[in-house]
Every structure is written in structure tokens, then in C-alpha cells.
Design an enzyme around this catalytic site. Structure first.
Site, PDB file in Angstrom:
ATOM      1  N   ARG A 224       1.110 -72.002   4.616  1.00  0.00           N
ATOM      2  CA  ARG A 224      -0.151 -71.286   4.432  1.00  0.00           C
ATOM      3  C   ARG A 224      -0.850 -71.853   3.191  1.00  0.00           C
ATOM      4  NH1 ARG A 224       0.002 -70.006   8.962  1.00  0.00           N
ATOM      5  NH2 ARG A 224       0.080 -67.955   9.901  1.00  0.00           N
ATOM      6  N   HIS A 272      -5.749 -76.161  11.076  1.00  0.00           N
ATOM      7  CA  HIS A 272      -4.698 -75.185  11.412  1.00  0.00           C
ATOM      8  C   HIS A 272      -4.226 -75.388  12.860  1.00  0.00           C
ATOM      9  CE1 HIS A 272      -2.967 -70.990  10.401  1.00  0.00           C
ATOM     10  NE2 HIS A 272      -2.221 -71.577  11.318  1.00  0.00           N
TER      11      HIS A 272
HETATM   12  P1  NDP Z   1      10.746 -68.086   9.334  1.00  0.00           P
HETATM   13  O1  NDP Z   1      10.542 -66.662   8.963  1.00  0.00           O
HETATM   14  O2  NDP Z   1      11.591 -68.413  10.512  1.00  0.00           O
HETATM   15  O3  NDP Z   1      11.371 -68.842   8.077  1.00  0.00           O
HETATM   16  C1  NDP Z   1      10.867 -68.669   6.803  1.00  0.00           C
HETATM   17  C2  NDP Z   1      11.760 -69.427   5.848  1.00  0.00           C
HETATM   18  O4  NDP Z   1      11.190 -69.357   4.542  1.00  0.00           O
HETATM   19  C3  NDP Z   1      13.169 -68.838   5.759  1.00  0.00           C
HETATM   20  O5  NDP Z   1      14.136 -69.853   5.715  1.00  0.00           O
HETATM   21  C4  NDP Z   1      13.142 -68.103   4.432  1.00  0.00           C
HETATM   22  O6  NDP Z   1      14.394 -68.012   3.781  1.00  0.00           O
HETATM   23  C5  NDP Z   1      12.201 -68.970   3.633  1.00  0.00           C
HETATM   24  N1  NDP Z   1      11.613 -68.217   2.524  1.00  0.00           N
HETATM   25  C6  NDP Z   1      10.773 -67.171   2.581  1.00  0.00           C
HETATM   26  N2  NDP Z   1      10.473 -66.738   1.337  1.00  0.00           N
HETATM   27  C7  NDP Z   1      11.143 -67.538   0.493  1.00  0.00           C
HETATM   28  C8  NDP Z   1      11.258 -67.604  -0.914  1.00  0.00           C
HETATM   29  N3  NDP Z   1      10.609 -66.732  -1.696  1.00  0.00           N
HETATM   30  N4  NDP Z   1      12.033 -68.547  -1.451  1.00  0.00           N
HETATM   31  C9  NDP Z   1      12.716 -69.425  -0.675  1.00  0.00           C
HETATM   32  N5  NDP Z   1      12.640 -69.417   0.682  1.00  0.00           N
HETATM   33  C10 NDP Z   1      11.880 -68.487   1.245  1.00  0.00           C
HETATM   34  O7  NDP Z   1       9.307 -68.749   9.473  1.00  0.00           O
HETATM   35  P2  NDP Z   1       8.808 -69.897  10.467  1.00  0.00           P
HETATM   36  O8  NDP Z   1       9.657 -71.076  10.280  1.00  0.00           O
HETATM   37  O9  NDP Z   1       8.650 -69.336  11.826  1.00  0.00           O
HETATM   38  O10 NDP Z   1       7.331 -70.138   9.917  1.00  0.00           O
HETATM   39  C11 NDP Z   1       7.096 -70.415   8.552  1.00  0.00           C
HETATM   40  C12 NDP Z   1       5.619 -70.312   8.277  1.00  0.00           C
HETATM   41  O11 NDP Z   1       4.952 -71.427   8.832  1.00  0.00           O
HETATM   42  C13 NDP Z   1       4.911 -69.115   8.916  1.00  0.00           C
HETATM   43  O12 NDP Z   1       5.086 -67.940   8.158  1.00  0.00           O
HETATM   44  C14 NDP Z   1       3.473 -69.578   8.936  1.00  0.00           C
HETATM   45  O13 NDP Z   1       2.879 -69.246   7.708  1.00  0.00           O
HETATM   46  C15 NDP Z   1       3.586 -71.071   9.059  1.00  0.00           C
HETATM   47  N6  NDP Z   1       3.207 -71.543  10.387  1.00  0.00           N
HETATM   48  C16 NDP Z   1       2.124 -72.386  10.472  1.00  0.00           C
HETATM   49  C17 NDP Z   1       1.726 -72.865  11.670  1.00  0.00           C
HETATM   50  C18 NDP Z   1       0.618 -73.835  11.740  1.00  0.00           C
HETATM   51  O14 NDP Z   1       0.145 -74.150  12.847  1.00  0.00           O
HETATM   52  N7  NDP Z   1       0.153 -74.370  10.631  1.00  0.00           N
HETATM   53  C19 NDP Z   1       2.411 -72.494  12.911  1.00  0.00           C
HETATM   54  C20 NDP Z   1       3.556 -71.655  12.711  1.00  0.00           C
HETATM   55  C21 NDP Z   1       3.934 -71.198  11.480  1.00  0.00           C
HETATM   56  P3  NDP Z   1      15.613 -67.166   4.428  1.00  0.00           P
HETATM   57  O15 NDP Z   1      16.007 -67.918   5.681  1.00  0.00           O
HETATM   58  O16 NDP Z   1      16.666 -67.228   3.401  1.00  0.00           O
HETATM   59  O17 NDP Z   1      15.099 -65.813   4.734  1.00  0.00           O
HETATM   60  C1  OXD Z   2       1.368 -69.177  13.144  1.00  0.00           C
HETATM   61  C2  OXD Z   2       0.255 -70.066  12.936  1.00  0.00           C
HETATM   62  O1  OXD Z   2       1.679 -68.442  12.217  1.00  0.00           O
HETATM   63  O2  OXD Z   2      -0.281 -70.576  13.931  1.00  0.00           O
HETATM   64  O3  OXD Z   2       1.978 -69.201  14.221  1.00  0.00           O
HETATM   65  O4  OXD Z   2      -0.109 -70.314  11.806  1.00  0.00           O
END
Ligand code: NDP
Ligand code: OXD
Length: 309
Positions: A224, A272
Site C-alpha cells: 500500500r 494498482h
Molecule cells: P497477508 O495478511 O496474507 O500477509 C501479511 C503479512 O504481513 C504477514 O506475513 C504478516 O506477518 C506481515 N505483517 C503484517 N504486519 C506486520 C508488521 N507490523 N511487521 C512485520 N510483518 C507484518 O496479506 P497478503 O499477502 O494477502 O497481502 C498483503 C498486502 O498486499 C495486502 O494487505 C494489500 O495491501 C496488498 N495487495 C496489493 C495488491 C495489488 O494489486 N497491489 C493485491 C493484493 C494485495 P504474520 O504472518 O506474522 O502475521
Molecule cells: C487487494 C488489492 O488488496 O487489489 O486485493 O489491492
């Protein structure tokens, strides 16, 4: 047991047939024409208008049509007592890994330099290190980060992944917690952000962090925009400390016309689109999870309200 559905870019037939196939019925309502709002128990949404969800007093679950949930939780009026179910989707994960691999290779092989050279008709080779010498750090080891790490590892890059809690991924150095963050950043010839935007990750890539990345490093942000300090990134790009950045997400979207990112020679802007929700697979996953709730079960995965993801 009506379902509220809201996504401006949806193909309604796909969703209606997924709900029917999963046994969720056919009572699908819209925000514009909600009928008796007390009958709506499930909201399946992407970026509902601010305040819209609070009009539904019987909501039991909100289903996000995307992996990120800030499109709901950053609305100050969202009904925060209602659990949010996140999207887990193999198609989204694959698309994200393709996006990440594209930019890792683009930067690793210095194709960004060749694009600039082509403008000037310059024929000049840039020697690139072996894959094994280009260190990639991935922030976030959830569904997208883990898959990206595995695929980058398989391409021979030394990969470090970072999460909040401990992880094990074969052939990937997995670090966790704030104490390890400095190592993750210092070892990032290429830094990939796949963190959700939360109170803990807002502005996490600020000037002090960018400074600690190796000189001539690269940033790929598809988590993000709010995780990056824009001004600090522009400064790091201007002085060449960060050679290039591939930015898919921004604080304000669409990216405003006057943003310095548009014209910066070191920046690649995509709108995006790293991993757009695949309607067929997402509809199937969400409809299955709605049915779980309709049958009295607990859908998954549920966002932890404290952590914000
Ligand atoms: P998940 O919830 O599956 O994974 C999030 C990861 O981030 C976890 O491993 C988590 O750790 C880690 N995390 C969260 N907070 C912290 C922190 N403070 N310090 C260290 N690690 C942290 O998310 P996704 O993989 O599904 O997606 C990630 C993000 O990607 C989404 O929230 C979205 O913002 C973005 N996204 C963007 C898209 C795009 O088209 N640009 C599409 C899809 C997603 P832990 O495992 O230990 O909980
Ligand atoms: C998502 C995205 O969060 O598209 O899936 O950013």
C-alpha cells in the site's frame, strides 16, 4: 439472509452464479437499492462508499473482495463490531508473484537503464551480478509474500523474508519482528513491500530506512502507498541512493496528475494492478465462505481488529 454486493467493476453474473452454486440463494442487494436493510446479513464489498455499511443493522460478516481491507477499515464509520473476512485466492497470489518477478528481473538486469539509453540511441552494456549475488528482501510473508519468496528463491536469488511472527520457508532466510527489520533492509539490493497497511506499517519505509538500503538499490511497492514516505523516496531517487522504484500503490489513487512520481525517470508507475481480483476464483472463495457462515460456521480468514489485517 440477504447478501449485499458492492463492487463497481464487477461482472454481476459471475457473482450471482457463484452464490447460487455455493447454495447461498439469490437474494443479492445493492447499496443503491437495499430493500429492507434489516434482512441483509452478509456484505461482499470492494470500496463501499464511506458510511454505507453502517445502514445495515443485522450484518454478521463483511467479505473483502481483495486481500487488503483498508477500503473498509479506513472508513471512520464502518461497523467495527462486524468481523471482516479477507480474500485468499491462488490466482491473486500467482498474479502478484508474476508482478514481483517482472520487476525484480527488470531491475536486476538493468533493463530500466536500457530503456533510457534507447531514447538516446545509446548501445552500452551493463554487467549484472549473478542472481546469487543480488539479495532480495520481501516485507510480508502472508499469502503473497511467501509465494513471491519461493519463486524468487527458485530463480537463484538469495531471499530474506520478514513478518511479524516466525516463519519457515525452505531456502529462504525468514526473519521477524522489529529487531530484525534493520537487517532485512540493509541486505535489500531489491526491497519488495507486500505488507498490509496498518498502524504498525504506515510510513514504515521512511527516510531512515531508505538510507539504510544499499546504495543503488531498488524498491518494488505493491503493498500500500501509505507504507512509503513519498518525499523521502523522491529524495533517495534524486540522489541515486535508490536507483529505481516500481510503484503500483499510492497514498492517493488514482495518482494525482501533479504527482512527481509520474515524470521521475527512476519511477515506474502501474495503476494498482499488480494482482487485480480475479472474479471467478474470488467469487468462488467468497461464496464458499458466505455459505459457511449461513450454515452457522466461522468463515476464514478473519481480520484481527487489533492488528488491522
Ligand atoms: P497477508 O495478511 O496474507 O500477509 C501479511 C503479512 O504481513 C504477514 O506475513 C504478516 O506477518 C506481515 N505483517 C503484517 N504486519 C506486520 C508488521 N507490523 N511487521 C512485520 N510483518 C507484518 O496479506 P497478503 O499477502 O494477502 O497481502 C498483503 C498486502 O498486499 C495486502 O494487505 C494489500 O495491501 C496488498 N495487495 C496489493 C495488491 C495489488 O494489486 N497491489 C493485491 C493484493 C494485495 P504474520 O504472518 O506474522 O502475521
Ligand atoms: C487487494 C488489492 O488488496 O487489489 O486485493 O489491492
Amino acid at each position: 439472509m440477504a447478501i449485499l454486493f458492492h463492487w463497481n467493476s464487477a461482472t454481476p453474473e459471475i457473482w450471482h452464479s457463484a452464490f447460487a452454486a455455493a447454495g447461498c440463494g439469490s437474494d443479492i442487494r445493492s447499496i443503491a437499492d437495499p430493500g429492507n436493510v434489516a434482512e441483509v446479513e452478509y456484505a461482499v464489498v470492494w470500496a463501499p462508499p464511506a458510511g454505507a455499511l453502517k445502514a445495515f443493522p443485522s450484518l454478521r460478516y463483511i467479505y473483502s473482495i481483495g486481500a487488503g481491507v483498508t477500503h473498509v477499515t479506513f472508513d471512520p464509520e464502518w461497523p467495527s463490531h462486524v468481523p471482516i473476512v479477507r480474500l485468499q485466492d491462488r490466482m491473486l497470489v500467482l498474479d502478484m508473484s508474476c508482478h514481483v518477478i517482472h520487476w525484480v528481473l527488470h531491475f536486476h538486469r538493468f533493463y530500466a537503464r536500457y530503456a533510457r539509453q534507447q531514447d538516446q540511441g545509446v548501445w552500452l552494456h551493463h554487467r549484472y551480478p549473478e542472481n546469487a549475488e543480488r539479495r532480495v528482501s520481501v516485507l510480508g510473508l502472508g499469502q503473497t509474500g511467501k509465494d513471491a519468496c519461493i519463486r524468487l528463491r527458485d530463480l537463484g536469488f538469495p531471499v530474506t523474508g520478514w513478518a511479524r511472527s516466525p516463519k519457515r520457508i525452505e531456502g529462504v532466510r525468514c526473519l521477524h519482528g522489529n529487531e530484525a527489520f534493520d537487517t532485512v533492509v540493509r541486505d535489500a539490493d531489491i526491497l519488495v513491500n507486500l505488507l498490509p497497511l496498518t498502524y504498525a506499517t504506515a510510513n514504515i519505509l521512511d527516510a531512515s530506512v531508505l538510507e539504510r538500503m544499499p546504495k543503488g538499490s531498488f524498491l518494488i511497492n505493491c503493498g500500500r502507498g501509505g507504507s512509503v514516505d513519498d518525499r523521502a523516496l523522491l529524495n533517495a531517487l534524486d540522489d541515486g541512493h535508490v536507483e529505481c522504484a516500481a510503484l503500483d500503490v499510492f497514498r492517493e489513487e488514482p495518482l494525482p496528475a501533479d504527482s512527481a512520481f509520474w515524470a521521475h525517470p527512476g519511477v515506474f508507475v502501474t495503476p494498482h494492478t499488480a494482482a487485480p481480483t480475479n472474479e471467478r476464483s474470488a467469487a468462488e472463495f467468497i461464496a464458499t465462505q458466505v455459505k459457511v457462515a449461513m450454515d452457522g460456521g466461522r468463515p476464514a480468514p478473519i481480520v484481527d481488529p487489533e492488528r488491522g489485517y
